[in-house]
Design a protein around this motif. Structure first.
Motif, PDB file in Angstrom:
ATOM      1  N   GLY A   1     -13.888  24.234  32.349  1.00  0.00           N
ATOM      2  CA  GLY A   1     -15.156  23.599  31.992  1.00  0.00           C
ATOM      3  C   GLY A   1     -15.163  23.263  30.517  1.00  0.00           C
ATOM      4  N   PRO A   2     -16.322  23.261  29.869  1.00  0.00           N
ATOM      5  CA  PRO A   2     -16.372  23.017  28.428  1.00  0.00           C
ATOM      6  C   PRO A   2     -15.701  24.151  27.647  1.00  0.00           C
ATOM      7  CG  PRO A   2     -18.529  22.663  29.435  1.00  0.00           C
ATOM      8  CD  PRO A   2     -17.669  23.326  30.472  1.00  0.00           C
ATOM      9  N   VAL A   3     -14.854  23.784  26.686  1.00  0.00           N
ATOM     10  CA  VAL A   3     -14.180  24.765  25.838  1.00  0.00           C
ATOM     11  C   VAL A   3     -14.374  24.370  24.378  1.00  0.00           C
ATOM     12  CG1 VAL A   3     -12.486  25.337  27.610  1.00  0.00           C
ATOM     13  CG2 VAL A   3     -11.951  23.560  25.949  1.00  0.00           C
ATOM     14  N   ALA A   4     -14.360  25.353  23.501  1.00  0.00           N
ATOM     15  CA  ALA A   4     -14.609  25.112  22.079  1.00  0.00           C
ATOM     16  C   ALA A   4     -13.349  25.387  21.270  1.00  0.00           C
ATOM     17  CB  ALA A   4     -15.747  25.995  21.574  1.00  0.00           C
ATOM     18  N   ILE A   5     -13.158  24.583  20.220  1.00  0.00           N
ATOM     19  CA  ILE A   5     -12.062  24.754  19.280  1.00  0.00           C
ATOM     20  C   ILE A   5     -12.663  24.868  17.887  1.00  0.00           C
ATOM     21  CG2 ILE A   5     -10.014  23.675  18.265  1.00  0.00           C
ATOM     22  CD1 ILE A   5      -9.769  22.102  20.955  1.00  0.00           C
ATOM     23  N   ILE A   6     -12.308  25.935  17.182  1.00  0.00           N
ATOM     24  CA  ILE A   6     -12.780  26.148  15.809  1.00  0.00           C
ATOM     25  C   ILE A   6     -11.543  26.161  14.927  1.00  0.00           C
ATOM     26  CG2 ILE A   6     -14.065  27.660  14.259  1.00  0.00           C
ATOM     27  CD1 ILE A   6     -15.376  28.853  16.840  1.00  0.00           C
ATOM     28  N   SER A   7     -11.403  25.122  14.086  1.00  0.00           N
ATOM     29  CA  SER A   7     -10.147  24.944  13.349  1.00  0.00           C
ATOM     30  C   SER A   7     -10.361  25.062  11.842  1.00  0.00           C
ATOM     31  CB  SER A   7      -9.518  23.588  13.700  1.00  0.00           C
ATOM     32  OG  SER A   7     -10.366  22.525  13.331  1.00  0.00           O
ATOM     33  N   PRO A   8      -9.304  25.400  11.097  1.00  0.00           N
ATOM     34  CA  PRO A   8      -9.414  25.672   9.662  1.00  0.00           C
ATOM     35  C   PRO A   8      -9.180  24.425   8.819  1.00  0.00           C
ATOM     36  CG  PRO A   8      -7.220  26.246  10.388  1.00  0.00           C
ATOM     37  CD  PRO A   8      -7.958  25.715  11.605  1.00  0.00           C
ATOM     38  N   PHE A   9      -9.303  24.603   7.495  1.00  0.00           N
ATOM     39  CA  PHE A   9      -9.179  23.468   6.584  1.00  0.00           C
ATOM     40  C   PHE A   9      -7.737  23.063   6.321  1.00  0.00           C
ATOM     41  CE2 PHE A   9      -8.125  26.796   3.681  1.00  0.00           C
ATOM     42  CZ  PHE A   9      -7.351  26.201   2.691  1.00  0.00           C
ATOM     43  N   ASN A  10      -6.783  23.969   6.504  1.00  0.00           N
ATOM     44  CA  ASN A  10      -5.449  23.697   5.965  1.00  0.00           C
ATOM     45  C   ASN A  10      -4.639  22.702   6.782  1.00  0.00           C
ATOM     46  OD1 ASN A  10      -5.399  25.709   7.939  1.00  0.00           O
ATOM     47  ND2 ASN A  10      -3.585  26.707   7.093  1.00  0.00           N
ATOM     48  N   PHE A  11      -4.965  22.549   8.067  1.00  0.00           N
ATOM     49  CA  PHE A  11      -4.296  21.535   8.898  1.00  0.00           C
ATOM     50  C   PHE A  11      -5.358  20.806   9.716  1.00  0.00           C
ATOM     51  CE2 PHE A  11      -0.839  24.532   8.062  1.00  0.00           C
ATOM     52  CZ  PHE A  11       0.180  23.656   7.687  1.00  0.00           C
ATOM     53  N   PRO A  12      -6.012  19.803   9.128  1.00  0.00           N
ATOM     54  CA  PRO A  12      -7.146  19.154   9.797  1.00  0.00           C
ATOM     55  C   PRO A  12      -6.788  18.438  11.095  1.00  0.00           C
ATOM     56  CG  PRO A  12      -7.080  18.623   7.445  1.00  0.00           C
ATOM     57  CD  PRO A  12      -5.790  19.287   7.770  1.00  0.00           C
ATOM     58  N   ALA A  13      -5.526  18.023  11.252  1.00  0.00           N
ATOM     59  CA  ALA A  13      -5.113  17.331  12.473  1.00  0.00           C
ATOM     60  C   ALA A  13      -4.232  18.203  13.351  1.00  0.00           C
ATOM     61  CB  ALA A  13      -4.373  16.035  12.125  1.00  0.00           C
ATOM     62  N   MET A  14      -3.251  18.891  12.755  1.00  0.00           N
ATOM     63  CA  MET A  14      -2.263  19.613  13.550  1.00  0.00           C
ATOM     64  C   MET A  14      -2.882  20.747  14.356  1.00  0.00           C
ATOM     65  SD  MET A  14       1.220  21.609  12.374  1.00  0.00           S
ATOM     66  CE  MET A  14       0.348  23.109  11.883  1.00  0.00           C
ATOM     67  N   VAL A  15      -3.710  21.568  13.729  1.00  0.00           N
ATOM     68  CA  VAL A  15      -4.258  22.717  14.451  1.00  0.00           C
ATOM     69  C   VAL A  15      -5.172  22.281  15.598  1.00  0.00           C
ATOM     70  CG1 VAL A  15      -5.732  24.751  14.272  1.00  0.00           C
ATOM     71  CG2 VAL A  15      -3.921  24.386  12.595  1.00  0.00           C
ATOM     72  N   PRO A  16      -6.104  21.336  15.405  1.00  0.00           N
ATOM     73  CA  PRO A  16      -6.846  20.874  16.578  1.00  0.00           C
ATOM     74  C   PRO A  16      -5.937  20.317  17.673  1.00  0.00           C
ATOM     75  CG  PRO A  16      -7.954  20.171  14.573  1.00  0.00           C
ATOM     76  CD  PRO A  16      -6.641  20.752  14.151  1.00  0.00           C
ATOM     77  N   MET A  17      -4.857  19.637  17.268  1.00  0.00           N
ATOM     78  CA  MET A  17      -3.949  19.077  18.264  1.00  0.00           C
ATOM     79  C   MET A  17      -3.061  20.132  18.912  1.00  0.00           C
ATOM     80  SD  MET A  17      -2.809  15.192  17.302  1.00  0.00           S
ATOM     81  CE  MET A  17      -2.572  15.303  15.533  1.00  0.00           C
ATOM     82  N   TRP A  18      -3.041  21.345  18.397  1.00  0.00           N
ATOM     83  CA  TRP A  18      -2.421  22.445  19.140  1.00  0.00           C
ATOM     84  C   TRP A  18      -3.170  22.683  20.451  1.00  0.00           C
ATOM     85  CZ3 TRP A  18      -1.866  26.861  14.965  1.00  0.00           C
ATOM     86  CH2 TRP A  18      -0.763  26.590  14.139  1.00  0.00           C
ATOM     87  N   PHE A  19      -4.461  22.398  20.453  1.00  0.00           N
ATOM     88  CA  PHE A  19      -5.327  22.826  21.543  1.00  0.00           C
ATOM     89  C   PHE A  19      -5.835  21.688  22.413  1.00  0.00           C
ATOM     90  CE2 PHE A  19      -6.376  26.067  18.109  1.00  0.00           C
ATOM     91  CZ  PHE A  19      -5.495  27.031  18.606  1.00  0.00           C
ATOM     92  N   PHE A  27      -9.445  29.674  18.250  1.00  0.00           N
ATOM     93  CA  PHE A  27      -9.761  29.751  16.823  1.00  0.00           C
ATOM     94  C   PHE A  27      -8.483  29.966  16.027  1.00  0.00           C
ATOM     95  CE2 PHE A  27     -10.313  32.546  13.152  1.00  0.00           C
ATOM     96  CZ  PHE A  27     -11.221  31.840  12.387  1.00  0.00           C
ATOM     97  N   VAL A  28      -8.426  29.336  14.849  1.00  0.00           N
ATOM     98  CA  VAL A  28      -7.396  29.635  13.854  1.00  0.00           C
ATOM     99  C   VAL A  28      -8.098  29.801  12.516  1.00  0.00           C
ATOM    100  CG1 VAL A  28      -5.390  28.784  12.576  1.00  0.00           C
ATOM    101  CG2 VAL A  28      -5.542  28.408  15.043  1.00  0.00           C
ATOM    102  N   GLY A  29      -7.768  30.891  11.798  1.00  0.00           N
ATOM    103  CA  GLY A  29      -8.384  31.117  10.494  1.00  0.00           C
ATOM    104  C   GLY A  29      -8.044  32.496   9.964  1.00  0.00           C
ATOM    105  N   SER A  30      -8.922  33.036   9.144  1.00  0.00           N
ATOM    106  CA  SER A  30      -8.668  34.328   8.520  1.00  0.00           C
ATOM    107  C   SER A  30      -8.833  35.461   9.528  1.00  0.00           C
ATOM    108  CB  SER A  30      -9.635  34.544   7.347  1.00  0.00           C
ATOM    109  OG  SER A  30     -10.961  34.685   7.824  1.00  0.00           O
ATOM    110  N   THR A  31      -8.225  36.588   9.215  1.00  0.00           N
ATOM    111  CA  THR A  31      -8.282  37.736  10.130  1.00  0.00           C
ATOM    112  C   THR A  31      -9.708  38.254  10.340  1.00  0.00           C
ATOM    113  OG1 THR A  31      -6.017  38.362   9.613  1.00  0.00           O
ATOM    114  CG2 THR A  31      -7.435  40.077  10.523  1.00  0.00           C
ATOM    115  N   PRO A  32     -10.529  38.417   9.294  1.00  0.00           N
ATOM    116  CA  PRO A  32     -11.893  38.910   9.541  1.00  0.00           C
ATOM    117  C   PRO A  32     -12.699  37.978  10.456  1.00  0.00           C
ATOM    118  CG  PRO A  32     -11.341  39.116   7.217  1.00  0.00           C
ATOM    119  CD  PRO A  32     -10.255  38.298   7.846  1.00  0.00           C
TER     120      PRO A  32
END
Length: 276
Positions: free
Chosen positions: A140-158, A222-227
């Motif tokens: 169904g609907p899924v969410a992707i929360i991506s970081p600043f360091n790879f604005p295209a690559m990380v979203p395209m991982w998912f 999600f990709v980002g910091s550990t906390p």
């Protein structure tokens, strides 16, 4: 001053409240404003994804992958545009940005093989007079929360895999680098993706929390910091969602005794500060 708006149900939705500055790191100049989603904006994005899901899920794998191939061809032809956007908002040099887009495109190409990847299995007589069937179905609907360091690559991982498998997507990019996500949303529409299958929700913690707690969001990546990865995992799983939370990947290395230490040191510095 231009305002980067949300992309919901195949079109832009004007910012109705809070905004944040978008800065060119090379100059320090504020180049745009980005909308920061309200709870209502988040609900609208999820509602669009939910409404688009049944028809997209039921579309044949052949038709879905045709759209994936179209997206791949458009991305390949125009990746220079996306790289320039990344450079202007993130600050990495253009060659590095082009490399990022190419790495993301590898996942798009992998997702083009989804008819094979979606195959289930069948085992006859796994136990006495017991046969086993397995099937793979969209969530169904899924969410992707991506970081600043790879604005295209990380979203395209998912999102290529999520979309090819029959899910609908709400992407929440970093508010520091919002334009790449909108550019990719427009490219999806040009490739023939139905409205509502890919949505972009800009914002901060309000947007994130809305996605983590909304009952119609079935999974979160999600990709980002550990906390923050721990916060995303705990919050979303507490609301019954499947979660993939990747945190703490800050240029870690293992240097073995036979390594060229000068080369390893140079690689470590460039990995962390190559765009400085």
């Amino acid at each position: 001053m231009n305002t980067t708006e949300h992309w919901i149900n195949g079109s832009y939705v004007p910012a109705g409240g809070r905004t944040a500055p978008v800065t060119n790191p090379a100059t320090g100049k504020v180049t745009a404003e980005v909308a920061l989603a309200s709870v209502e904006d988040g609900h609208a994005a999820v509602a669009a994804a939910k409404a688009a899901f049944p028809a997209w899920r039921d579309l044949s794998l052949t038709r879905r992958t045709q759209i994936l191939f179209a997206f791949r061809e458009l991305l390949n032809a125009r990746k220079g545009e996306l790289a320039a956007i990344i450079t202007s908002e993130h600050g990495k040099v253009l060659d590095d940005a082009l490399g990022e887009v190419s790495r993301g495109q590898e996942v798009v190409e992998f997702a083009c093989g989804m008819p094979h990847l979606m195959k289930g299995s069948y085992t006859e007589n796994a136990s006495t007079k017991v046969d086993i069937h397995s099937v793979r179905q969209a969530l169904g609907p899924v969410a992707i929360i991506s970081p600043f360091n790879f604005p295209a690559m990380v979203p395209m991982w998912f999102f290529p895999l999520a979309i090819a498998a029959g899910n609908t997507v709400i992407l929440k990019p970093s508010e520091k680098v919002p334009t790449a996500a909108n550019w990719m949303a427009e490219l999806w529409k040009e490739a023939g993706l139905p409205d509502g299958v890919f949505n972009v929700l800009h914002g901060d913690k309000v947007a994130v929390d809305t996605l983590l707690t909304h009952p119609d969001v079935k999974a979160v990546s999600f990709v980002g910091s550990t906390p923050i990865a721990q916060y995303v995992y705990e919050t979303a799983t507490a609301h019954g969602k499947r979660v993939q939370a990747l945190g703490g990947a800050k240029n870690h290395m293992i240097v073995l005794p036979d390594a060229d230490l000068d080369l390893a040191a140079d690689a470590a510095i460039n990995a962390g500060f190559g765009s400085a």
